[in-house]
Structure formats: structure tokens, C-alpha cells
Design an enzyme around this catalytic site. Sequence first.
Site, PDB file in Angstrom:
ATOM      1  N   HIS A  69       0.923  -1.145  -0.010  1.00 24.69           N
ATOM      2  CA  HIS A  69       0.101  -0.081   0.033  1.00 24.69           C
ATOM      3  C   HIS A  69       0.925   1.383  -0.051  1.00 24.69           C
ATOM      4  O   HIS A  69       2.065   1.110   0.367  1.00 24.69           O
ATOM      5  CB  HIS A  69      -0.758  -0.005   1.386  1.00 24.69           C
ATOM      6  CG  HIS A  69      -0.051   0.065   2.510  1.00 24.69           C
ATOM      7  ND1 HIS A  69       0.366  -0.954   3.009  1.00 24.69           N
ATOM      8  CD2 HIS A  69       0.417   1.096   3.356  1.00 24.69           C
ATOM      9  CE1 HIS A  69       0.964  -0.551   4.295  1.00 24.69           C
ATOM     10  NE2 HIS A  69       0.962   0.663   4.333  1.00 24.69           N
ATOM     11  N   THR A  71       0.619   4.780   2.127  1.00 23.15           N
ATOM     12  CA  THR A  71       0.041   5.178   3.037  1.00 23.15           C
ATOM     13  C   THR A  71      -0.293   6.963   2.616  1.00 23.15           C
ATOM     14  O   THR A  71       0.705   7.545   1.967  1.00 23.15           O
ATOM     15  CB  THR A  71       0.848   5.461   4.340  1.00 23.15           C
ATOM     16  OG1 THR A  71       1.339   3.954   4.519  1.00 23.15           O
ATOM     17  CG2 THR A  71       0.150   5.956   5.305  1.00 23.15           C
ATOM     18  N   HIS A 153       5.109   6.351  -1.304  1.00 19.46           N
ATOM     19  CA  HIS A 153       5.995   5.275  -1.530  1.00 19.46           C
ATOM     20  C   HIS A 153       5.288   4.252  -1.021  1.00 19.46           C
ATOM     21  O   HIS A 153       4.252   4.184  -0.547  1.00 19.46           O
ATOM     22  CB  HIS A 153       7.443   5.402  -0.904  1.00 19.46           C
ATOM     23  CG  HIS A 153       7.077   5.173   0.604  1.00 19.46           C
ATOM     24  ND1 HIS A 153       6.592   6.452   1.490  1.00 19.46           N
ATOM     25  CD2 HIS A 153       7.033   4.174   1.550  1.00 19.46           C
ATOM     26  CE1 HIS A 153       6.314   5.946   2.593  1.00 19.46           C
ATOM     27  NE2 HIS A 153       6.532   4.698   2.711  1.00 19.46           N
ATOM     28  N   THR A 155       6.237   0.789   0.873  1.00 22.01           N
ATOM     29  CA  THR A 155       7.346   0.008   1.553  1.00 22.01           C
ATOM     30  C   THR A 155       7.365  -1.466   1.077  1.00 22.01           C
ATOM     31  O   THR A 155       6.173  -2.135   0.827  1.00 22.01           O
ATOM     32  CB  THR A 155       7.030  -0.307   3.017  1.00 22.01           C
ATOM     33  OG1 THR A 155       7.098   1.360   3.429  1.00 22.01           O
ATOM     34  CG2 THR A 155       8.176  -0.782   3.784  1.00 22.01           C
TER      35      THR A 155
HETATM   36  P1  2AM Z   1       4.854   2.928   5.231  1.00 27.47           P
HETATM   37  O1  2AM Z   1       3.646   3.879   4.846  1.00 27.47           O
HETATM   38  O2  2AM Z   1       6.324   3.887   5.119  1.00 27.47           O
HETATM   39  O3  2AM Z   1       4.920   1.735   4.964  1.00 27.47           O
HETATM   40  C1  2AM Z   1       1.253   1.055   9.444  1.00 27.47           C
HETATM   41  O4  2AM Z   1       2.313   0.960  10.279  1.00 27.47           O
HETATM   42  C2  2AM Z   1       1.689   1.765   8.114  1.00 27.47           C
HETATM   43  O5  2AM Z   1       1.847   3.295   8.390  1.00 27.47           O
HETATM   44  C3  2AM Z   1       2.956   1.550   7.440  1.00 27.47           C
HETATM   45  O6  2AM Z   1       2.621   1.374   5.874  1.00 27.47           O
HETATM   46  C4  2AM Z   1       3.768   2.695   7.613  1.00 27.47           C
HETATM   47  O7  2AM Z   1       4.849   2.829   6.874  1.00 27.47           O
HETATM   48  C5  2AM Z   1       2.665   3.772   8.132  1.00 27.47           C
HETATM   49  N1  2AM Z   1       3.482   4.597   9.259  1.00 27.47           N
HETATM   50  C6  2AM Z   1       3.639   4.277  10.260  1.00 27.47           C
HETATM   51  N2  2AM Z   1       4.121   5.577  11.221  1.00 27.47           N
HETATM   52  C7  2AM Z   1       3.931   6.421  10.425  1.00 27.47           C
HETATM   53  C8  2AM Z   1       4.075   7.831  10.471  1.00 27.47           C
HETATM   54  N3  2AM Z   1       4.506   8.350  11.512  1.00 27.47           N
HETATM   55  N4  2AM Z   1       4.136   8.542   9.594  1.00 27.47           N
HETATM   56  C9  2AM Z   1       3.589   7.904   8.303  1.00 27.47           C
HETATM   57  N5  2AM Z   1       3.369   7.115   7.999  1.00 27.47           N
HETATM   58  C10 2AM Z   1       3.631   6.077   9.086  1.00 27.47           C
END
Ligand code: 2AM
Length: 222
Positions: A69, A71, A153, A155
Amino acid sequence: VPLEETSLPLFFGWFLLPGIQDKVRCTSMDFLKTLDTLEAFKKHLPDFTVEAEKEVDLEQYFQANGALHCTTKFCDYGKAEGAKEYADKPIVKELYGSAFELSLSALFVTPRTVGARVSLSEDQLTLWPADAEKEAVPLVPAAATLPAGSRAHITLGCAEGVEPQQTGFDLLEILALQKEGQEGELVEEMELGSLAYYGKGRWLLSLREPVSAQACFSSLYG
Ligand code: 2AM
């Protein structure tokens, strides 16, 4: 009472449909498999890992995590700053559950993460939180000068003990170097695109053909 009125999700984002998840995972695996056999990668191995003597099997080095995904807003069930404001935005409500085509324009690898850069369209940027890049400034100061959407992005994997949110910071670092005029050291033309090295174990593969990925804008309660 609808769920959305009782609590906020862990995060909102675009979730890749199953077929394209497999394709992206395969592309990423192929890239990692090739990268760790390149002479250039071996030459810069000490930048990548402290265990300089050893070879690195990148496919083992990174652990995959959950459904692929991109985010948009990390809400932490409402505890994150601006979570409620984001969830309440009319555009977020309107587009919730809609299908999108994400454009994956590059793959990148650092000693911490492997990810895909998502180049957002104007429409997609309407779902992008205004402060996403600003939030990264304490860790990546130059993020303040990058355009909205730079942090977008997917991950694809994290090294042991690394949090997924690191992937976006790693991407911002590379984009900041590009903006400062550092082209990266062009290492090689690969089948997938051109591979450049940005120092400190940071590699970027600009895809010749961006991967178009169908995705649904939704949220995860987790
Ligand atoms: P990602 O988007 O880089 O993969 C659940 O943890 C999801 O939320 C993950 O996909 C994670 O990273 C994202 N995530 C976790 N903490 C975050 C933060 N403080 N800010 C933005 N995205 C975050």
C-alpha cells in the site's frame, strides 16, 4: 453506530489489488536478486552494511510486511496529529472506496529499506496530506523544499528492527540529493531502467516503463 464514528483507522492509503501486488513483489525480487550480484554493489558494500567481509543476500536482508500500500495519512487510531481533520475532509469521504491507478516510477534500496516511489497525479494529490513532507523535516531537513507528494511510496521491505515509516524518509533523502543537483553516480543500464548510486548505501532504479498499479483508496484498522 458506524465504525468511522467510533474510532479512526491506523492509516488511510491506496491498497494495491492482489494481482498487481504479486507483480510488484516479483519486480522488486528480481531487482534485489540482480543488485547484490553487481560489481558496483559489491564495491559499495561497506557503505551498505558494517559486516563488510560478508556478501549480502538482499532477498533475505529485507523482510516483507503485509499488503502492499501507499500510506496517505497515518492516523494511529486518532492519536496522530491531524488525524481527525484528515478523516473529516470531504474529498477523503468522497473518494473512500474508489479505484485509482498509481504510477510506480522508481525502486530504491538503502541499508534500512526497499521501496517503490509513487508519482502521484493531480487527482491523487487531493488526498495527500498537506504536512506529509513537513513531518519529515526533523529527520530530513531538505524535505521542506520538496514538492507535495515527494514522500509517496510503497514499502516493499525493511531490514530487521527498522520501522516501515523509514521508507518515506529514505526516499526523501534521495530526492533531496537529486534536487541539490547530485545526479547520483550512474552505475548501469539495467533491463528495468537506469541504476544510480547516491552514497551511504543508497541506490535508485528509475524505471524505464513506470509500473501502473491498480489500487483502492481505503483504510486499515489493523
Ligand atoms: P509506510 O507507509 O512507510 O509503509 C502502518 O504502520 C503503516 O503506516 C505503514 O505502512 C507505515 O509506513 C505507516 N506509518 C507508520 N508510522 C507512520 C508515521 N509516523 N507517519 C507516516 N506513516 C507511518
